[in-house]
Design a protein around this motif. Structure first.
Motif, PDB file in Angstrom:
ATOM      1  N   ALA A   1       0.843  -1.209   0.000  1.00 33.83           N
ATOM      2  CA  ALA A   1       0.000   0.000   0.000  1.00 33.83           C
ATOM      3  C   ALA A   1       0.874   1.252   0.000  1.00 33.83           C
ATOM      4  O   ALA A   1       0.587   2.233  -0.698  1.00 33.83           O
ATOM      5  CB  ALA A   1      -0.939  -0.010   1.198  1.00 33.83           C
ATOM      6  N   ALA A   2       1.957   1.219   0.789  1.00 35.88           N
ATOM      7  CA  ALA A   2       2.846   2.390   0.846  1.00 35.88           C
ATOM      8  C   ALA A   2       3.544   2.599  -0.489  1.00 35.88           C
ATOM      9  O   ALA A   2       3.744   3.724  -0.939  1.00 35.88           O
ATOM     10  CB  ALA A   2       3.861   2.224   1.975  1.00 35.88           C
ATOM     11  N   SER A   3       3.895   1.498  -1.144  1.00 33.29           N
ATOM     12  CA  SER A   3       4.616   1.621  -2.413  1.00 33.29           C
ATOM     13  C   SER A   3       3.708   2.138  -3.525  1.00 33.29           C
ATOM     14  O   SER A   3       4.191   2.632  -4.536  1.00 33.29           O
ATOM     15  CB  SER A   3       5.228   0.276  -2.815  1.00 33.29           C
ATOM     16  OG  SER A   3       4.228  -0.591  -3.323  1.00 33.29           O
ATOM     17  N   TRP A   4       2.403   2.017  -3.342  1.00 29.69           N
ATOM     18  CA  TRP A   4       1.445   2.510  -4.342  1.00 29.69           C
ATOM     19  C   TRP A   4       0.824   3.851  -3.936  1.00 29.69           C
ATOM     20  O   TRP A   4      -0.148   4.311  -4.535  1.00 29.69           O
ATOM     21  CB  TRP A   4       0.329   1.487  -4.560  1.00 29.69           C
ATOM     22  CG  TRP A   4       0.787   0.210  -5.217  1.00 29.69           C
ATOM     23  CD1 TRP A   4       1.959   0.007  -5.893  1.00 29.69           C
ATOM     24  CD2 TRP A   4       0.090  -1.043  -5.254  1.00 29.69           C
ATOM     25  NE1 TRP A   4       2.032  -1.288  -6.339  1.00 29.69           N
ATOM     26  CE2 TRP A   4       0.906  -1.964  -5.969  1.00 29.69           C
ATOM     27  CE3 TRP A   4      -1.141  -1.476  -4.755  1.00 29.69           C
ATOM     28  CZ2 TRP A   4       0.522  -3.281  -6.192  1.00 29.69           C
ATOM     29  CZ3 TRP A   4      -1.524  -2.786  -4.984  1.00 29.69           C
ATOM     30  CH2 TRP A   4      -0.693  -3.692  -5.696  1.00 29.69           C
ATOM     31  N   THR A   5       1.340   4.448  -2.894  1.00 25.43           N
ATOM     32  CA  THR A   5       0.824   5.744  -2.454  1.00 25.43           C
ATOM     33  C   THR A   5       1.516   6.851  -3.243  1.00 25.43           C
ATOM     34  O   THR A   5       2.744   6.880  -3.323  1.00 25.43           O
ATOM     35  CB  THR A   5       1.101   5.934  -0.951  1.00 25.43           C
ATOM     36  OG1 THR A   5       0.434   4.906  -0.220  1.00 25.43           O
ATOM     37  CG2 THR A   5       0.621   7.302  -0.481  1.00 25.43           C
ATOM     38  N   GLY A   6       0.733   7.754  -3.819  1.00 22.61           N
ATOM     39  CA  GLY A   6       1.292   8.931  -4.484  1.00 22.61           C
ATOM     40  C   GLY A   6       2.330   8.594  -5.537  1.00 22.61           C
ATOM     41  O   GLY A   6       2.261   7.574  -6.206  1.00 22.61           O
ATOM     42  N   ASP A   7       3.302   9.505  -5.659  1.00 18.78           N
ATOM     43  CA  ASP A   7       4.412   9.286  -6.585  1.00 18.78           C
ATOM     44  C   ASP A   7       5.710   9.342  -5.776  1.00 18.78           C
ATOM     45  O   ASP A   7       5.675   9.453  -4.559  1.00 18.78           O
ATOM     46  CB  ASP A   7       4.390  10.314  -7.716  1.00 18.78           C
ATOM     47  CG  ASP A   7       4.303  11.732  -7.199  1.00 18.78           C
ATOM     48  OD1 ASP A   7       4.801  12.000  -6.076  1.00 18.78           O
ATOM     49  OD2 ASP A   7       3.725  12.587  -7.896  1.00 18.78           O
ATOM     50  N   VAL A   8       6.820   9.281  -6.460  1.00 20.02           N
ATOM     51  CA  VAL A   8       8.103   9.185  -5.743  1.00 20.02           C
ATOM     52  C   VAL A   8       8.280  10.351  -4.775  1.00 20.02           C
ATOM     53  O   VAL A   8       8.666  10.167  -3.616  1.00 20.02           O
ATOM     54  CB  VAL A   8       9.274   9.127  -6.751  1.00 20.02           C
ATOM     55  CG1 VAL A   8      10.608   9.260  -6.024  1.00 20.02           C
ATOM     56  CG2 VAL A   8       9.237   7.816  -7.517  1.00 20.02           C
ATOM     57  N   GLN A   9       7.993  11.562  -5.232  1.00 16.95           N
ATOM     58  CA  GLN A   9       8.181  12.721  -4.366  1.00 16.95           C
ATOM     59  C   GLN A   9       7.272  12.644  -3.148  1.00 16.95           C
ATOM     60  O   GLN A   9       7.685  12.935  -2.019  1.00 16.95           O
ATOM     61  CB  GLN A   9       7.897  14.019  -5.139  1.00 16.95           C
ATOM     62  CG  GLN A   9       8.924  14.338  -6.211  1.00 16.95           C
ATOM     63  CD  GLN A   9       8.554  13.761  -7.574  1.00 16.95           C
ATOM     64  OE1 GLN A   9       7.874  12.736  -7.662  1.00 16.95           O
ATOM     65  NE2 GLN A   9       9.009  14.412  -8.635  1.00 16.95           N
ATOM     66  N   VAL A  10       6.032  12.272  -3.379  1.00 14.12           N
ATOM     67  CA  VAL A  10       5.079  12.154  -2.266  1.00 14.12           C
ATOM     68  C   VAL A  10       5.533  11.056  -1.306  1.00 14.12           C
ATOM     69  O   VAL A  10       5.470  11.206  -0.081  1.00 14.12           O
ATOM     70  CB  VAL A  10       3.659  11.869  -2.803  1.00 14.12           C
ATOM     71  CG1 VAL A  10       2.732  11.414  -1.671  1.00 14.12           C
ATOM     72  CG2 VAL A  10       3.100  13.096  -3.499  1.00 14.12           C
ATOM     73  N   ARG A  11       6.018   9.961  -1.857  1.00 16.20           N
ATOM     74  CA  ARG A  11       6.439   8.860  -0.974  1.00 16.20           C
ATOM     75  C   ARG A  11       7.664   9.235  -0.144  1.00 16.20           C
ATOM     76  O   ARG A  11       7.840   8.717   0.952  1.00 16.20           O
ATOM     77  CB  ARG A  11       6.719   7.604  -1.809  1.00 16.20           C
ATOM     78  CG  ARG A  11       5.457   6.957  -2.341  1.00 16.20           C
ATOM     79  CD  ARG A  11       5.692   5.540  -2.830  1.00 16.20           C
ATOM     80  NE  ARG A  11       6.461   5.474  -4.050  1.00 16.20           N
ATOM     81  CZ  ARG A  11       5.955   5.587  -5.288  1.00 16.20           C
ATOM     82  NH1 ARG A  11       4.664   5.794  -5.452  1.00 16.20           N
ATOM     83  NH2 ARG A  11       6.733   5.488  -6.344  1.00 16.20           N
ATOM     84  N   ASN A  12       8.503  10.112  -0.663  1.00 18.41           N
ATOM     85  CA  ASN A  12       9.662  10.533   0.115  1.00 18.41           C
ATOM     86  C   ASN A  12       9.309  11.571   1.169  1.00 18.41           C
ATOM     87  O   ASN A  12       9.973  11.675   2.194  1.00 18.41           O
ATOM     88  CB  ASN A  12      10.744  11.104  -0.813  1.00 18.41           C
ATOM     89  CG  ASN A  12      11.484  10.004  -1.548  1.00 18.41           C
ATOM     90  OD1 ASN A  12      11.622   8.891  -1.035  1.00 18.41           O
ATOM     91  ND2 ASN A  12      11.945  10.291  -2.746  1.00 18.41           N
ATOM     92  N   GLN A  13       8.281  12.352   0.915  1.00 21.36           N
ATOM     93  CA  GLN A  13       7.949  13.452   1.829  1.00 21.36           C
ATOM     94  C   GLN A  13       6.803  13.069   2.771  1.00 21.36           C
ATOM     95  O   GLN A  13       6.813  13.419   3.943  1.00 21.36           O
ATOM     96  CB  GLN A  13       7.566  14.687   0.998  1.00 21.36           C
ATOM     97  CG  GLN A  13       7.100  15.885   1.794  1.00 21.36           C
ATOM     98  CD  GLN A  13       8.214  16.533   2.584  1.00 21.36           C
ATOM     99  OE1 GLN A  13       9.384  16.366   2.264  1.00 21.36           O
ATOM    100  NE2 GLN A  13       7.845  17.263   3.637  1.00 21.36           N
ATOM    101  N   GLY A  14       5.822  12.362   2.258  1.00 17.71           N
ATOM    102  CA  GLY A  14       4.651  12.029   3.065  1.00 17.71           C
ATOM    103  C   GLY A  14       4.926  10.878   4.018  1.00 17.71           C
ATOM    104  O   GLY A  14       5.876  10.118   3.847  1.00 17.71           O
ATOM    105  N   THR A  15       4.072  10.761   5.030  1.00 17.83           N
ATOM    106  CA  THR A  15       4.302   9.745   6.059  1.00 17.83           C
ATOM    107  C   THR A  15       3.146   8.745   6.135  1.00 17.83           C
ATOM    108  O   THR A  15       1.983   9.096   5.878  1.00 17.83           O
ATOM    109  CB  THR A  15       4.447  10.399   7.445  1.00 17.83           C
ATOM    110  OG1 THR A  15       3.216  11.041   7.791  1.00 17.83           O
ATOM    111  CG2 THR A  15       5.588  11.414   7.455  1.00 17.83           C
ATOM    112  N   THR A  16       3.504   7.530   6.526  1.00 17.09           N
ATOM    113  CA  THR A  16       2.493   6.489   6.726  1.00 17.09           C
ATOM    114  C   THR A  16       1.488   6.913   7.792  1.00 17.09           C
ATOM    115  O   THR A  16       0.276   6.821   7.583  1.00 17.09           O
ATOM    116  CB  THR A  16       3.194   5.174   7.117  1.00 17.09           C
ATOM    117  OG1 THR A  16       3.835   4.658   5.950  1.00 17.09           O
ATOM    118  CG2 THR A  16       2.215   4.164   7.654  1.00 17.09           C
TER     119      THR A  16
END
Lengths: 286, 803
Positions: free
Chosen positions: A96-111
């Motif tokens: 689920a985390a790997s399919w959240t947003g895009d690369v930038q969002v995944r680096n900045q956003g939190t679980t």
């Protein structure tokens, strides 16, 4: 895309953060900001004070505590997606985390931010629900634990009180296997879920012994599909048993339509995603 | 055929030269308009209508005006003396600078707030109290065309005009064509196949939203305007026209521009309004769109509904094509608005020779203006034609490639071939291009593979489409067809210009009338000049976008820059070369006819060891006392180029898709393009243009939907609601070329900016319909979002036939 004026504070400790939250009306916790800041820029939400928890030590790690994994408030989607312990014990959340947003969002956003925000089409809340996670909330009054099944109240609404910070989520190391499947708004796994299903199950002696199934994208909040579990537990987990159980995915769920799916379509997809996730989990558990 | 060429630093045309603009763009040292900070600069926010159609009962700005840092709030009455927005093709209702007693689309500007900060401006805009009396909007195109309710109560009809042909404009000939097609329909051995399809509205959404800074200098009586625009000269002229100034009183600068795709090919009311505010307040004034402004208040593209009918024999001979459509103009006409379907009319019959009756009515609705968006009329025309041909091929059971081949305009008709409306085309060889595509793709193998997978129950499809494009505008004679740009004080029509100046140190400055929005002019133009002069690319600097220094040029749009302004620059370089030959001959004591330019300088043929450098040549040019008698000093030249025709690129595309029957999810597995844009200056840049073009066409096919709701609401305010394709959504494109140079410009180039978009949407939709054809699906409207594809599958299963 210019937010209304607001105060910004950046406490150096959890105590300081909870005390600011306790003493300040209209304060809101800022972690990665990937959901909050766009809402503020659109002026759909205008908190008076932002309490940035990004400089508080100790919130950025994933810990193995023997019987559970703990994911701190500042752990990014990317970290959740790539952590080996999560991959082993909470594959649904890793996916689920790997399919959240895009690369930038995944680096900045939190679980934890995604879970606390509780968007109806987000990926990770349903995984937390299916994995039977426990949410840890800190406030000036102390720390309390909230079961995932009690946590999601309504659209963008959780059991967190205004003065509370979701400091970590705990995932039990419970054996079995988990999986997450979704159809994204741009097809495949890209973008928010039109519909998604997270499942955890255990198999013993050739039969599904226990399970949790949670849906996202279809209703007002991530929801446990109790009917599926009822139909599935005790079966051999065969494709036909899974297909039959998946038909009960929407019991108790009011499906909402949006730009990306009609009620009929999302109801159908929820069953398809449930079936696919269950098949994956059964395959992984046996 | 192109592709796979290694990077070299050679300057010859046709060589890959790395984009000279990229270091600045990648390092963030390029200047975009919003980067500009002028002393005392004020900021603008607009109060915009939340209704599609309403009377404006009152506007109360008193609370806003009382807020700290608010300098002014302007409403319609304040700018009434400036008239409506200056508009080139002034057919239909023109846009008021600010809405007066009525608003006619969601997001229409009602008031302009000017404040010390952009945050303060937004706060104050929220505090302006506008009372509206909502009215029923006209949104649906068929309803609009019926005139059941009028969009503008002072107009007699919502229908502005209908483009009909061909041959274009000749009513007798049109009637004869209709009769020919009617006769074909009446024959026993023919079938007619129709599809009705929506070509949905699209939001251009460039990465850089529009931004403008106006600075009125009261001492000089002059505006300096920085704008993120594709048409700096037209903007300068539009401002001059509006404010009663001369062209020299307005300097417009388009610095780095982060994408345009046609949406920056307009003079906008906000550009005029910030000028007005700067003049009123004596301060520089900036307006930068938010993404929300960009979505709702910058022009949109497409927005057609039409029925396309092919009539032909059972073996694939097409005897008639009819298109009957309605195109959405939105509430107001802007720069090209009603002319967009006209561009479609030109290429209405594509690469084919069959009788064609093509009619599209242009109607007002209570929506944002439509205008040029990458392809502009031509993607719509190609979409309907190629979808209908596929439907016909399926109906008669003949391979779609075979049907197309049978109906091409034969290569031996060039030169001299004409479109269905009788407009002459430059060059073309459609069969060679299609054959190259089919062979490169392994078409027969792909069909066999599709059939094998289909037998296993998988929904796999192949989609083919061809296109011909009209671009590279164009002849200055277009002035006589009404495209005069007179509203922008530019009488030149569509001619182009370039100026080449060799500096005393032997480097060259090239100043051009058009500017890029990502196309790589700084590289391509350096290659053109390098090729003619032998000055290395790295010693050539290309400037653009400042009307105070650049020669007159219309702008970068319609895939025209290289063909027109590039050709002008080529001719300017040749003038410089001729003079440099005289100068070198003087230095080398030889005849100019014997001078050869090579290795960064010149020598006499046969004596390469006696070389003079470009610095030697230029130094002489700037020392008039050393010049031969009668020769002027300086080493620069300007040229204007007006081609005798537009250019007519073409191509054929093939897509392979698989549909997940359980979810409707479409996977684009392969995309193979065989484009022909004539000669290629820089294959890497051409490939990049095709990449972007394909992404935008595929974006329309699969993701993007800019249509309004029935109540006139537009629920697409950000990339959450308006998904654009990303690289992760697309396969690695397989790009190939045939090369059929044009004969209407000296470079032999046709233009490539829009081809990918024009060729791709129908290719993907044809593939998806092919994949679903075993289920009986014959049509799915774009975008092919999973929900729509799934619904089509369900309908086919329920009905046992069409969706």
């Amino acid at each position: 895309m210019y937010p209304r004026s607001f105060e910004y504070v950046s406490p150096g400790s959890l105590d300081e953060a909870t005390s600011v939250l306790a003493s300040t009306e209209g304060a809101k916790v800022l972690a990665g900001g990937m959901s909050l800041l766009p809402l503020m820029k659109l002026r759909l939400f205008s908190p008076d004070v932002l309490v940035d928890i990004g400089r508080i030590p100790g919130l950025s790690s994933i810990s193995d505590r023997g019987d559970h994994l703990a994911i701190g408030a500042m752990v990014s989607h990317a970290a959740t997606a790539s952590d080996s312990a999560i991959a082993e014990h909470a594959a649904a959340l890793a996916t689920a985390a790997s399919w959240t947003g895009d690369v930038q969002v995944r680096n900045q956003g939190t679980t934890c931010g995604s879970i606390a925000h509780a968007d109806i089409a987000a990926d990770q809340p349903s995984a937390a629900l299916a994995l039977g996670a426990t949410m840890v909330a800190a406030s000036a009054g102390g720390v309390r634990e909230i079961a995932a099944s009690d946590f999601f109240v309504d659209t963008l609404t959780t059991a967190l009180e205004p003065g509370e910070i979701l400091t970590e989520i705990r995932i039990p190391k419970q054996g079995g296997a988990s999986a997450y499947e979704k159809l994204g708004r741009r097809g495949g796994h890209t973008d928010y879920a039109v519909a998604g299903a997270a499942v955890w199950l255990d198999v013993s002696d050739g039969a599904v012994s226990s399970a949790r199934v949670a849906l996202t994208g279809v209703g007002a909040k991530p929801t446990l599909a109790e009917g599926v579990v009822e139909a599935l537990v005790g079966t051999d987990g065969s494709d036909s048993a899974i297909a039959a159980a998946s038909e009960r995915a929407l019991e108790g769920v009011t499906v909402l339509d949006d730009l990306f799916g009609t009620v009929e379509y999302k109801a159908h997809l929820a069953k398809v995603m449930t079936r696919r996730a269950l098949q994956q989990a059964v395959a992984a558990a046996t | 055929m192109g592709g796979g060429v290694g990077v070299s630093t050679t300057s010859v045309l046709g060589g890959v030269v790395k984009r000279r603009e990229d270091p600045a763009l990648i390092r963030g040292t390029g200047l975009y308009v919003d980067d500009l900070q002028l002393p005392g600069m004020l900021h603008v926010a607009f109060v915009r209508s939340p209704y599609a159609h309403a009377r404006v009962v009152s506007v109360d700005a008193s609370d806003a005006e009382a807020m700290d840092g608010v300098r002014a709030v302007y409403t319609a009455a304040d700018v009434a003396h400036l008239g409506d927005l200056v508009t080139q093709v002034a057919v239909g209702k023109l846009r008021p600078l600010l809405a007066g007693d009525k608003v006619n689309h969601l997001g229409e500007a009602v008031a302009m707030v000017v404040a010390d900060s952009r945050y303060g401006a937004r706060d104050a805009a929220d505090a302006v109290d506008v009372e509206y009396d909502p009215l029923d909007p006209v949104i649906d195109l068929k309803e609009a065309a019926s005139d059941a309710a009028l969009v503008h109560e002072d107009m007699e009809s919502n229908v502005l005009l209908a483009w009909e042909g061909g041959p274009w404009g000749d009513e007798e000939a049109i009637a004869a064509t209709q009769q020919t097609i009617a006769d074909a329909k009446g024959r026993d051995d023919t079938v007619s196949v129709s599809i009705e399809a929506v070509n949905q509205r699209l939001l251009p959404m460039p990465m850089e939203p529009r931004s403008v800074v106006a600075d009125w200098n009261v001492g000089y009586g002059r505006f300096t305007v920085h704008s993120s625009t594709q048409i700096a000269h037209a903007l300068a002229g539009g401002i001059a026209q509006t404010f009663g100034l001369s062209l020299t009183d307005v300097r417009c600068i388009a610095p780095e521009v982060g994408g345009g795709f046609g949406c920056k090919l307009n003079v906008y009311n906000d550009e005029i309004l910030v000028c007005f505010a700067s003049q009123q307040l004596g301060r520089p004034v900036k307006f930068t769109e938010t993404r929300r402004d960009a979505a709702g208040s910058t022009i949109h593209g497409r927005g057609w509904v039409a029925t396309a009918t092919i009539t032909g024999t059972g073996d694939g001979q097409i005897l008639g094509y009819e298109l009957d459509g309605i195109a959405d103009m939105g509430a107001y006409s802007q720069n090209f608005t009603v002319a967009i379907p006209f561009l479609g009319l030109f290429v209405g019959a594509g690469q084919y020779s069959f009788p064609t009756h093509w009619k599209v009515a242009c109607v007002h609705t209570h929506t944002m203006t439509t205008d040029a968006y990458r392809g502009a009329g031509r993607p719509e025309a190609a979409y309907y034609l190629e979808r209908a041909i596929d439907a016909y091929a399926r109906e008669i059971g003949v391979d779609p490639a075979e049907v197309r081949r049978k109906n091409f305009i034969p290569a031996d008709q060039f030169p001299g071939a004409a479109t269905h409306i009788g407009f002459p085309m430059d060059t073309g060889d459609y069969e060679t291009n299609l054959d190259a595509l089919l062979e490169t793709a392994g078409y027969e193998d792909l069909k066999a593979e599709r059939d094998r997978l289909r037998a296993e129950g998988r929904l796999v499809g192949l989609g083919l489409a061809t296109y011909v494009e009209v671009c590279g505008f164009g002849p200055s004679a277009l002035v006589d067809l009404g495209f005069s740009w007179a509203a922008y004080k530019i009488p030149s029509g569509f001619s182009g210009s370039g100026l080449v100046r060799v500096q005393a140190d032997g480097t060259a400055s090239v100043i051009i009338g058009t500017g890029p929005t990502g196309q790589g002019h700084q590289t391509t133009w350096a290659q053109i000049v390098s090729n003619q002069l032998g000055i290395p690319v790295e010693n050539i600097r290309v400037s653009h976008g400042d009307t105070a220094e650049s020669p007159l040029g219309i702008g970068t749009f319609g895939s025209r820059s290289a063909a027109v302004d590039g050709s002008a620059t080529y001719e300017a370089a040749n003038k410089v070369r001729a003079k440099a030959a005289d100068l070198a001959a003087h230095l080398l004591e030889a005849s100019a006819d014997d001078i050869v330019f090579a290795d960064g300088g010149a020598h006499v043929a046969g004596s390469p060891d006696q070389q003079v450098s470009w610095s030697d040549i230029a130094t002489l040019a700037y020392q008039p006392h050393r010049l031969p008698e009668g020769m002027e000093g300086g080493l620069e030249a300007h040229a204007v180029f007006s081609p005798g025709n537009a250019t007519w690129p073409f191509g054929s595309h093939l897509a392979l898709v698989e549909v997940d029957g359980d979810t409707g999810d479409v996977k684009l597995l392969r995309y193979i393009a065989m484009d022909d844009c004539g000669n290629v200056i820089n294959p890497m840049i051409v490939d990049g243009q095709i990449h972007g073009g394909l992404a935008q066409g595929i974006g329309q096919a699969m993701f993007e939907d800019g249509d309004y709701e029935a109540d006139g609401n537009l629920l697409k305010w950000s990339f959450v609601e308006y998904p654009l394709p990303t690289s992760a959504d697309l396969p690695s494109f397989e790009l190939h070329r045939t090369v059929t140079p044009t004969d209407i410009n000296p470079l032999g180039v046709k233009g490539i900016g829009e081809a990918g978009t024009i060729g791709s949407a129908q290719t993907v939709v044809n593939a998806v319909v092919d994949a679903l054809s075993p289920l009986g699906v014959t049509h799915v409207d774009m975008p092919l979002r999973p929900k729509r594809v799934w619904a089509a599958i369900q309908a086919a299963k329920t009905n046992g036939s069409v969706s």
